[in-house]
Each structure stands twice: as structure tokens, then as C-alpha cells.
Design an enzyme around this catalytic site. Sequence first.
Site, PDB file in Angstrom:
ATOM      1  CE  LYS A  43       1.206   2.184   3.174  1.00 35.96           C
ATOM      2  NZ  LYS A  43       0.353   1.049   3.414  1.00 35.96           N
ATOM      3  CD  GLU A  49       3.112  -8.991   1.631  1.00 39.44           C
ATOM      4  OE1 GLU A  49       2.290  -8.048   1.714  1.00 39.44           O
ATOM      5  OE2 GLU A  49       4.337  -8.822   1.743  1.00 39.44           O
ATOM      6  CD1 TRP A 101       4.569   0.027   0.666  1.00 42.77           C
ATOM      7  CD2 TRP A 101       5.222   0.575   2.732  1.00 42.77           C
ATOM      8  NE1 TRP A 101       3.915  -0.786   1.567  1.00 42.77           N
ATOM      9  CE2 TRP A 101       4.297  -0.469   2.827  1.00 42.77           C
ATOM     10  CE3 TRP A 101       5.782   1.098   3.906  1.00 42.77           C
ATOM     11  CZ2 TRP A 101       3.912  -1.010   4.050  1.00 42.77           C
ATOM     12  CZ3 TRP A 101       5.401   0.561   5.111  1.00 42.77           C
ATOM     13  CH2 TRP A 101       4.477  -0.471   5.173  1.00 42.77           C
ATOM     14  CB  THR A 128       5.375  -6.030  -1.300  1.00 45.40           C
ATOM     15  OG1 THR A 128       6.663  -6.611  -1.522  1.00 45.40           O
ATOM     16  CG2 THR A 128       4.354  -7.124  -1.120  1.00 45.40           C
TER      17      THR A 128
HETATM   18  P1  AMP Z   1       0.659  -2.582   1.596  1.00 46.80           P
HETATM   19  O1  AMP Z   1       1.088  -3.952   1.257  1.00 46.80           O
HETATM   20  O2  AMP Z   1       1.339  -1.522   0.812  1.00 46.80           O
HETATM   21  O3  AMP Z   1      -0.802  -2.426   1.564  1.00 46.80           O
HETATM   22  O4  AMP Z   1       1.094  -2.299   3.100  1.00 46.80           O
HETATM   23  C1  AMP Z   1       0.693  -3.124   4.134  1.00 46.80           C
HETATM   24  C2  AMP Z   1       1.092  -2.510   5.422  1.00 46.80           C
HETATM   25  O5  AMP Z   1       0.417  -1.273   5.627  1.00 46.80           O
HETATM   26  C3  AMP Z   1       0.735  -3.344   6.631  1.00 46.80           C
HETATM   27  O6  AMP Z   1       1.670  -4.362   6.859  1.00 46.80           O
HETATM   28  C4  AMP Z   1       0.715  -2.298   7.709  1.00 46.80           C
HETATM   29  O7  AMP Z   1       2.015  -2.017   8.184  1.00 46.80           O
HETATM   30  C5  AMP Z   1       0.180  -1.070   6.998  1.00 46.80           C
HETATM   31  N1  AMP Z   1      -1.261  -0.953   7.230  1.00 46.80           N
HETATM   32  C6  AMP Z   1      -2.261  -1.319   6.427  1.00 46.80           C
HETATM   33  N2  AMP Z   1      -3.448  -1.035   6.975  1.00 46.80           N
HETATM   34  C7  AMP Z   1      -3.186  -0.485   8.169  1.00 46.80           C
HETATM   35  C8  AMP Z   1      -3.985   0.019   9.231  1.00 46.80           C
HETATM   36  N3  AMP Z   1      -5.292   0.028   9.158  1.00 46.80           N
HETATM   37  N4  AMP Z   1      -3.348   0.507  10.316  1.00 46.80           N
HETATM   38  C9  AMP Z   1      -2.013   0.519  10.408  1.00 46.80           C
HETATM   39  N5  AMP Z   1      -1.198   0.073   9.441  1.00 46.80           N
HETATM   40  C10 AMP Z   1      -1.780  -0.425   8.333  1.00 46.80           C
END
Ligand code: AMP
Length: 544
Positions: free
Chosen positions: A438, A330, A443, A185
Site C-alpha cells: 500500500k 467490502e 494498492w 477492490t
Molecule cells: P481498501 O479496500 O482499499 O480500503 O483496503 C482495505 C485494507 O486496507 C484492509 O483490509 C487493511 O489491510 C488496510 N487498512 C485499512 N485501514 C487500516 C488501518 N487503520 N490499519 C491498517 N490497515 C488498514
Amino acid sequence: MLSTMQDEPLSLGRLLRYAGEAHTASTVTTWTGGTTRSRSYPELAARAAQLAGALTKLGVGAFDRVATFMWNNNEHLEVYSAVPAMGAVLHALNIRLFPEQLVFIANHAEDRVVVVDGSLVETFAKVLPKMRTVRHVVVVNGDVHALDAPPSVAVHAYEDLIAGEPTTFDYPVLDERSAAAMCYTSGTTGDPKGVVYSHRSLYLHAMHVTTPSAMSLSARDRCLAVVPMFHVNAWSLPYAAFVSGASLLMPDQFLQPGPLLAFMAAARPTCAAAVPTVWTGVLARLEQHPQDLSHLREVVVGGSAVPPVLMKAFEDQHGVRVLHGWGMTETSSLGAVAHPPAWASEDEAWPYRVSQGLFPPLVEHRLVDDGNVLPQDGEALGELEVRGPWITGSYYSPTGELEGSDAFDDGWLRTGDVGRISPDGYLTLADRAKDVIKSGGEWISSVDLENGVMSHPDVAEAAVFGVPDEKWDERPCVAVVLRGGATADVEALRDHLAGSCAKWQLPERWTFVAEVPKTSVGKFDKKTLRQQYAAGDLEVVLAD
Ligand code: AMP
């Protein structure tokens, strides 16, 4: 223990064998910019066996980390197939990370072998000397001499390495709970954290992805995997394709809307998956260059919230259904998927479809605020916590010392996402508990940027917060408090910051304030900053 059933371990090696034997007409196809190159799943299985043989000769054994530094392409899928099946651990490195993060991650994961695309050798060459545990680099379709590797590292050409190896491999029987793959992450406040997936977790998740509750994949599908294979295992599409027989379409480095649409015209995918910004770009391109998309039954959008206008435009203008999903590194990717209830008319379905979705049976969920579990009444707002067989239970630690333990709450994963859950089980996210930005699906750490700006001698304080952006969904805005008498301007601050962050992360929007608003415990109050920005109360300077 009254069960009389056999106890066959769930393993990715089994899936690979199955794909090669049962899905003989399915293929993986890579776009080369003007044409395609394909292999059938039996050919893929044969080449994966050759790679497993070659890696074994290099000394790769159980749980050794084999990293990739690659685009989505045929060879990347071969590495995805061979490495877990042979009992080693696949680690797809994010090719877009800032060099220091890449080095940190490769060293933390103790990557031993890295498979690198020829087109990325130049980028990789800059970080390789600092990767302490790497002993072999395998270059795919590129110049092995371009790398200038340190003496401790042997460099091989992929095709030479696998040539002559047998096309079958005696894959070991593995404990289904053993490590198969890992992803990192992006660190929000600290260093990136490693999530280690097991064979069992990836197998179960891949099965879920194929179901009608998720992506409804079958051997009739040709699935365009725009989501990078380093982003939560391309949302499990590779392994879900092995289960279902869906063919995979890999865009390689051709990720701009024009080339993507050219690939779509040539390969006619039935489904596709990517973050919202990709689809925003594709839509804009389609306005200028209309193209038939009748082959596309569905696009899956996740990684950040889908803009409803994007969903509408795709459906109204191109007849392509958009499916919204929520997940995290995760959660092995899919944690919830926004299929509307069966009873809902198109109009009634809309609020369900733009929500983050419904949880599958294997993802238990609850909302928590201040230690209290909240009702799922569509009103109460809390941090989402999840648990289940494809949710990580801890972060990887090379030393055994617990890392990121504050992300766990009595066996539940704290997602850092804040939202509501309706009485009929649909999740709607309101905000992220942490203030990571984001941008284009990637990120940006606000804290890293703050630290970078604040290292300028003229700066007393700097707070970075996310603001909406038409092209990238979200971009950072910097609120700066200058020291008394200091005169640094935006150009000077940006030049300074450029030394400590990737170019694409550099903020365009800057505002000079007398004081950064603070919360009751003295932290930067970014919520207030965002409100001030939205209300037009901040004087924002735009850098070029
Ligand atoms: P990652 O581990 O880089 O995939 O990021 C995960 C994070 O992306 C989540 O904890 C959310 O904050 C954000 N995220 C993923 N999918 C969505 C979604 N459909 N709508 C809003 N936020 C999302």
C-alpha cells in the site's frame, strides 16, 4: 411478527430529500485553487433532480450503471445523489488506476454512462475506446470536443444536459435491498472485484458514521473530504452529511499539502478524513509554513495503519485530535473506530487510540486460524473475519458465476488482515495475510510487478515485497534472480517493467539474490525477505 411498526424502506433517495428539506443552511463547497464555489443542500437536491431527469431521457433505467471519473467536487456529489435515488447504480471509477484495470472494471461493471471531469478528459480519452458498454459520456466543466469519442458513444456537456430539466423528480420507491452503488477492490492475486452496496447498507452505514462512536457529525460541522469519492464512497461522508447536515468541503484536484492548507485556511473545516500519507505531507508543510488549525476538531485517518508519530505530532503541535479507523471496500468503509474507553486517562488511552479500534454493534467479528475460531484475549493472532448488514456477502458477477468465493467463510467475510482482539474488544492488526503493498494509500499488486519483471528474458525469478518508506508509508522492493550469465541491470529491468505498470508503481529498490526464499509449499517467502531487508542483510540498489 408481533411488531406493529411501519415498514418504510431505507433509501438514499429519502436521505437526499431530507438533506434538501431539513438542512437548508448546509452546503457543499469546492475549491478551485484560489476561491470556492458553493451550493446549499436544497440547490444540490434541485440539481440532482435535474440530473435524474436528464439521465432518464438518455435511457438510464433501473440498475443501469452510471460511472464517474471525477475528483471530489460539487458535481460529483450531484451524481452521488441523483443516480441511486433514481434506482440506477453509482459506480465511482478510480481515476488513478492503470488504463487496463480501468477498462477491465468498466467492462466488468457494464458501465453505461460515464460522467467525467473536464480536467480528466485527456486521461479518460485513452481508455474510452476500450469500454465496451459505455453509450454516453457527460463532461463536467470541460471541452466536449476534446474527447474524440467512438461513434457508438454520445458526448454531452453536463450543464447543457441538465439545463431546462425540472428541479423536482418523482423518485421511485425502491426495495431497500436493491443495488445503489458499487466500488471495486484492487485485485491482490487476480482481477479487481466488485462490491455492490444496497440502499439499506449505505443508509445504515451513513447513520453509524454520524454517531459519537464514529465521527460525531452534526450540522455544525464542515467536513473536508480528502479521501476520494472513488475510495469506498469517500468513507460514506456524502451520505453521512445528508443525515447529519454536516457541510462538505471538496478539494477537487488540489490535493497537495500547500493547496489543501490554502483551502483549509479559506473554508476552516471542523473535521477531515484522509489516508495517513496525506496528513504526513500536511504536517511537513506546516513545519515550513505554520498555519492556525484551531478550527479543526478532528482528523480521521484510515486506509492503512496510522503512524503513532503522526498522531502525536498533530496533537502536540497543532492541537488536532486524530481518530484512527479500520475498514475495507467490502465493509462499506468503517469497520472499527479507535475511540478509547471512557475510563482511560490520556496515557491509558494511547494504546487504544493507535489500535485499529472497536467494532460497532452491526459488525460482528472473529479471529480464525486454520479453521479454528480463536479467543479474543489480546494474544491469539488470526485472520479477521466480519459479518453484518454493511459487509459484502459476495462479489459482483456479471455472469452469475461465483467470483472470489474464497474470501467468504460460512457467511463471514475473510478480511485478509491478520491481528489480535483484546478482551475489551479492540482490534490490533499485525499484518496483511496477502502481500499487497500500500503506497500512499493506494494498492500495488506485488504479483503484477513480479509478473512484469519475470517477463524480462534475463530474469529467472522475482519476488516483490513491501518495505517501509518515509514519504509513501510503504513501497515495493524487488528481489531478482538473474538467469545464468545474464547481465540485465536495474535500469534495464525498470525500463522493461515500465511497459506493464503505472509509473507511480515502479519500484525504486532492487536487490539481486542467488535464490528467493520459499515457504514449505514452495511459495515465495516474503516474510523472510522483509526480515532480511530490515536486518540490512540484502544489498539494495536504489534507482533514481
Ligand atoms: P481498501 O479496500 O482499499 O480500503 O483496503 C482495505 C485494507 O486496507 C484492509 O483490509 C487493511 O489491510 C488496510 N487498512 C485499512 N485501514 C487500516 C488501518 N487503520 N490499519 C491498517 N490497515 C488498514
